[in-house]
Design a protein around this motif. Structure first.
Motif, PDB file in Angstrom:
ATOM      1  N   ALA A  32       0.835  -1.206   0.000  1.00  0.00           N
ATOM      2  CA  ALA A  32       0.000   0.000   0.000  1.00  0.00           C
ATOM      3  C   ALA A  32       0.866   1.253   0.000  1.00  0.00           C
ATOM      4  O   ALA A  32       0.558   2.234  -0.685  1.00  0.00           O
ATOM      5  CB  ALA A  32      -0.934  -0.014   1.211  1.00  0.00           C
ATOM      6  N   ASP A  37      -2.801  -1.733  -4.658  1.00  0.00           N
ATOM      7  CA  ASP A  37      -4.004  -2.258  -4.028  1.00  0.00           C
ATOM      8  C   ASP A  37      -3.829  -3.754  -3.782  1.00  0.00           C
ATOM      9  O   ASP A  37      -3.008  -4.410  -4.433  1.00  0.00           O
ATOM     10  CB  ASP A  37      -5.231  -2.026  -4.911  1.00  0.00           C
ATOM     11  CG  ASP A  37      -5.589  -0.544  -5.044  1.00  0.00           C
ATOM     12  OD1 ASP A  37      -5.283   0.226  -4.113  1.00  0.00           O
ATOM     13  OD2 ASP A  37      -6.172  -0.171  -6.083  1.00  0.00           O
ATOM     14  N   ALA A  56      -4.804  -0.006   5.236  1.00  0.00           N
ATOM     15  CA  ALA A  56      -4.482   0.293   3.837  1.00  0.00           C
ATOM     16  C   ALA A  56      -5.228   1.536   3.371  1.00  0.00           C
ATOM     17  O   ALA A  56      -4.670   2.387   2.653  1.00  0.00           O
ATOM     18  CB  ALA A  56      -4.824  -0.909   2.955  1.00  0.00           C
ATOM     19  N   ARG A  61      -4.916   3.442  -0.147  1.00  0.00           N
ATOM     20  CA  ARG A  61      -5.026   2.302  -1.047  1.00  0.00           C
ATOM     21  C   ARG A  61      -6.230   1.451  -0.669  1.00  0.00           C
ATOM     22  O   ARG A  61      -6.712   1.492   0.455  1.00  0.00           O
ATOM     23  CB  ARG A  61      -3.774   1.419  -0.997  1.00  0.00           C
ATOM     24  CG  ARG A  61      -2.480   2.027  -1.398  1.00  0.00           C
ATOM     25  CD  ARG A  61      -2.372   2.749  -2.699  1.00  0.00           C
ATOM     26  NE  ARG A  61      -3.297   2.424  -3.765  1.00  0.00           N
ATOM     27  CZ  ARG A  61      -3.607   3.297  -4.720  1.00  0.00           C
ATOM     28  NH1 ARG A  61      -3.116   4.530  -4.720  1.00  0.00           N
ATOM     29  NH2 ARG A  61      -4.427   2.948  -5.686  1.00  0.00           N
ATOM     30  N   ARG A  62      -6.669   0.657  -1.628  1.00  0.00           N
ATOM     31  CA  ARG A  62      -7.795  -0.231  -1.404  1.00  0.00           C
ATOM     32  C   ARG A  62      -7.296  -1.645  -1.123  1.00  0.00           C
ATOM     33  O   ARG A  62      -6.389  -2.147  -1.792  1.00  0.00           O
ATOM     34  CB  ARG A  62      -8.714  -0.235  -2.630  1.00  0.00           C
ATOM     35  CG  ARG A  62      -9.441   1.075  -2.841  1.00  0.00           C
ATOM     36  CD  ARG A  62     -10.156   1.126  -4.168  1.00  0.00           C
ATOM     37  NE  ARG A  62      -9.220   1.166  -5.286  1.00  0.00           N
ATOM     38  CZ  ARG A  62      -9.577   1.293  -6.557  1.00  0.00           C
ATOM     39  NH1 ARG A  62     -10.855   1.377  -6.871  1.00  0.00           N
ATOM     40  NH2 ARG A  62      -8.655   1.330  -7.513  1.00  0.00           N
ATOM     41  N   ALA A  63      -7.892  -2.280  -0.120  1.00  0.00           N
ATOM     42  CA  ALA A  63      -7.590  -3.672   0.201  1.00  0.00           C
ATOM     43  C   ALA A  63      -8.909  -4.406   0.410  1.00  0.00           C
ATOM     44  O   ALA A  63      -9.852  -3.851   0.980  1.00  0.00           O
ATOM     45  CB  ALA A  63      -6.716  -3.773   1.444  1.00  0.00           C
TER      46      ALA A  63
END
Length: 259
Positions: A32, A37, A56, A61-63
């Motif tokens: 991240a 991602d 994240a 960021r996307r998790a």
């Protein structure tokens, strides 16, 4: 500026097994930080998984946390479908990186290893790695990267670790074969072999037992046990464009343990 791996205008996407704790969690977070991602798996602890998602997100960021028991290969086709659905939500058709990290410890002298324990170790640490990678190969992009996780115990022998280390030795051989067979797709495959790390692995033995921690420090050239943040950045770096010409390698990250 983050050291962002290759992967076009959209953020790269990594799949990390066992990403809710320990080295897997640290890998998700370090990715991240580099603008990646993640889709990561957890087996039982949903709260820990959601905490990683939140961490994240705090890094921009996307998790996405997906439940999976990597010792049950019958779940892998359904998991691949879930990955496809998650990629759709990200506006992607393919993911970029796979980190086969999930696993557990095992301690028994050779004379005390049970068939049940051996079967479980095989299911998670070798069969699971091979068949999950196989299930995900249609979804990883050409030019992507795979990192498998091994152990320093494949290089040096520590009584009680024969079964676990042998499975990891098989993963190291598999890594070279994956690198060879996936070469035409320009997919690089490497293996990271941590030394003893202070996590909840083995019931937190290195982290929580001062005597064990001291013994590890005494046998390590840099004079201490490893920490998760010694390992996650190395994995993230191997997935980055900085390491584009590293392939089929075993990289030990142990601080110089048992030299």
């Amino acid at each position: 500026m983050p050291n962002e791996p290759i992967g076009g205008p959209a953020a790269p996407v990594a799949i990390v097994t066992g990403g809710s704790r320990g080295l897997g969690r640290n890998t998700v977070i370090n990715l991240a930080r580099r603008g990646v991602d993640a889709i990561f798996t957890f087996r039982t602890n949903r709260d820990a998984a959601e905490a990683v998602v939140s961490e994240a997100a705090a890094l921009g960021r996307r998790a996405f946390a997906l439940q999976l028991d990597t010792g049950r290969a019958g779940q892998f086709d359904n998991f691949a479908q879930q990955v496809t659905q998650t990629l759709d939500a990200l506006g992607r058709e393919r993911f970029d990186y796979l980190v086969n990290n999930a696993g557990g410890s095992h301690h028994a002298l050779i004379g005390a290893i049970s068939e049940e324990d051996l079967d479980l170790l095989y299911a998670v640490h070798f069969k699971g790695v091979l068949l999950l990678t196989q299930a995900l190969l249609p979804l990883i992009r050409d030019g992507g990267r795979i990192v498998n996780i091994s152990t320093g115990l494949t290089r040096f022998a520590y009584p009680g670790s024969a079964a676990y280390a042998s499975m990891k030795g098989a993963v190291e051989v598999l890594t070279r074969y994956l690198a060879k067979e996936l070469g035409p797709r320009r997919i690089a495959v490497n293996v990271v072999a941590p030394g003893a790390v202070a996590t909840d692995f083995s019931g937190g033995m290195v982290r929580d037992n001062p005597e064990v921690n001291r013994r590890v420090a005494d046998m390590t050239a840099l004079g201490r046990a490893g920490e998760p943040d010694d390992i996650g950045p190395v994995i993230a770096s191997l997935l980055s464009n900085d390491s584009r010409w590293v392939n089929a390698q075993r990289i030990e990250v142990s601080g110089g343990m048992v030299l």
